[in-house]
Structure formats: structure tokens, C-alpha cells
Design an enzyme around this catalytic site. Structure first.
Site, PDB file in Angstrom:
ATOM      1  N   SER A 145       0.843  -1.199   0.000  1.00  0.00           N
ATOM      2  CA  SER A 145       0.000   0.000   0.000  1.00  0.00           C
ATOM      3  C   SER A 145       0.877   1.247   0.000  1.00  0.00           C
ATOM      4  CB  SER A 145      -0.944   0.042   1.204  1.00  0.00           C
ATOM      5  OG  SER A 145      -1.458   1.339   1.415  1.00  0.00           O
ATOM      6  N   TYR A 158      -2.582   0.811  10.686  1.00  0.00           N
ATOM      7  CA  TYR A 158      -2.359   0.454   9.287  1.00  0.00           C
ATOM      8  C   TYR A 158      -1.079   1.105   8.771  1.00  0.00           C
ATOM      9  CZ  TYR A 158      -3.509  -0.283   4.321  1.00  0.00           C
ATOM     10  OH  TYR A 158      -3.502  -0.663   2.999  1.00  0.00           O
TER      11      TYR A 158
END
Length: 274
Positions: A145, A158
Site C-alpha cells: 500500500s 495500518y
């Protein structure tokens, strides 16, 4: 280009050819993982579809004529080897979670993000690397990501765990490249998946406008493997943002903070509506 496959002859086909390769994709019941599984299968690979949701894993496996290996991504390698009938050529560490919150998030939330987004990669590598070093080849594809290169407002667990996932992929590449192990870090921004839909106001502000489909990520991975690129950026502008982050961090952080204020305003506005 050092691709994988042709285990019997000991040669490695060129040009990103994955025909006959044994591929494992975790988190492949939907989203990017399902698109990766479909892409590898379309290229002639034998694909093991892993997902914590057994029904989703089975559905994708049936669709692509692959094999389903449902369960926790952390322990999938032994079962995937058995399902594929031998050695694994390509492992896609794609499973991930994106819990919200900051330092106030519960310990178990932080632990879950660390376990799924980082330690599942480490455990897979622990099982795979000895075999790959013995064979002199193997390929590890980590779905990291853009949060791992930049950050993700609204989710400290995250962001922090994805930075660690990128660091682990970098370490793998630096340590094993000369011994035939190829490593790729896939760093998309917004992708039209359940994770984006669940990202709330932060996702809308940061990601919605430039969101792409999972198939576009899978195509970027195919091209990145063919070109032997470590950093695969389905959104090319992430490279510009990363450069700004490194060269002028105060200006970059100022811009991110402005976005944070927009998120807070939208959240207040949504809370005030009936």
C-alpha cells in the site's frame, strides 16, 4: 528477466512467463488478491487461493480452476505446498487489514494489524526462503500500500504496520537478490475494494478521486514482475509524493495536516446531519 517456472529443466523462462508456475495468493477471496489470482491463472500459472473466508476462497478457486487453501495467511505455506503438489514459485503476501484509530486504539487492534500486515509476511518467508535458496530462485510479492511509502490518515495501526511491511520487503530484496530471490513491494493508493469503502471520511478525502480497479493493480504487478522492479506503483504520482516527503518533510507534513483538518470538518458535518 528472471521469471520462474520450468522446474524440471532448471531453467527460468524470460519475459515474465508464469506458465506452469506454482503461485500462492493470500487474501484472494476478493479485491486485489482475487484480481492477482485471476491474472496469474490467465497467464497459465497454477494458483492456490487463500482467504480467511473459506466460501470466497472456494468461489475464486473454482472460477480460475485453481485450488482453495482457506485459513489464516500466516500458516498457509505448508497447506499450499500440498495443494499445489510441490514447490512454490511465487508467493503473494496480499492479505491485510486496516483498522482505524491512533494511539488510543486497543492493544488487540494494534496486535492484529501487526500480525496480519507484517508477521504473516515474515512467517511465509521463514517457510519459503530455505527452499528458494536451495533452488536458487523464488519470488515474493508483498502488497504493501502507498501507506507504507507515505501514511494513511485515520489509521495509525495500518500506517505503522505497512511501513514495517515495506521495510521487511526491502530487507528481503537487499539480502537475497544475488541468490535468486526476487522481491516486489506493491504500493497502490485508492483501490475500489471493500477496504476503501470502509475507510470512511479519510478514504474519501485521500483516495476516492484517483481510485482504480483491482484489475489495474494486477496489471501493474504483471508489468513490474516482467521488468524486475522492486517498487511497483499502480499510481505513479506516489513517487512524486514520496520524493516530497523525503526532500521537504515539513512541507509534506503541512499538506497532510491540511487534509486531516478537512477530514475532521467532514466528520463533524456528517455527525451533525440527521
Amino acid at each position: 528477466m528472471a521469471a520462474v517456472g520450468d522446474e524440471q529443466s532448471g531453467t527460468v523462462p524470460a519475459g515474465g512467463d508464469v506458465r506452469g508456475a506454482a503461485v500462492v495468493v493470500t487474501g484472494a477471496g476478493s479485491g486485489i488478491g482475487a484480481a492477482l489470482a485471476r491474472g496469474f491463472a490467465a497467464g497459465g500459472a497454477r494458483v492456490a487461493v487463500n482467504d480467511i473466508d473459506a466460501e470466497r476462497a472456494l468461489a475464486v478457486a473454482r472460477e480460475i480452476d485453481g485450488v482453495a487453501v482457506p485459513g489464516d495467511a500466516s500458516g498457509v505455506v505448508p497447506d499450499a505446498r500440498r495443494a499445489l503438489g510441490g514447490a512454490i514459485d511465487i508467493f503473494c503476501a496480499n492479505a491485510g487489514i486496516a483498522p482505524g484509530g491512533g494511539p488510543e486504539a486497543d492493544e488487540d487492534v494494534w496486535a492484529a494489524a501487526w500480525d496480519v500486515n507484517v508477521m504473516a509476511h515474515v512467517r511465509a518467508a521463514r517457510d519459503l526462503v530455505p527452499e528458494w535458496l536451495e533452488r536458487g530462485r523464488g519470488r515474493f510479492v508483498a502488497t504493501v500500500s502507498a501507506a507504507g511509502v507515505l501514511t494513511m490518515l485515520g489509521s495509525a495501526p495500518y500506517s505503522v504496520s505497512k511501513h514495517a511491511a515495506l521495510a521487511f520487503a526491502e530487507w528481503m530484496a537487499a539480502t537475497y537478490r544475488h541468490r535468486g530471490i526476487s522481491v516486489h513491494a506493491v504500493c497502490p493508493q485508492g483501490v475500489r475494494t471493500d477496504m476503501l469503502r470502509d475507510a470512511g471520511p479519510a478514504g474519501q478525502v485521500l483516495l476516492d478521486a484517483d481510485a482504480i480497479g483491482p484489475e489495474e493493480v494486477a496489471e501493474a504487478v504483471r508489468a513490474g514482475i516482467a521488468e524486475e522492479r522492486f517498487l511497483i506503483l499502480p499510481h505513479p504520482r506516489v513517487a512524486e509524493y514520496a520524493t516530497a516527503r523525503v526532500t521537504d518533510p515539513d512541507r509534506w507534513l503541512g499538506g497532510m495536516n491540511r487534509m486531516q483538518r478537512v477530514i475532521e470538518e467532514r466528520t463533524r458535518g456528517a455527525a451533525g446531519t440527521v
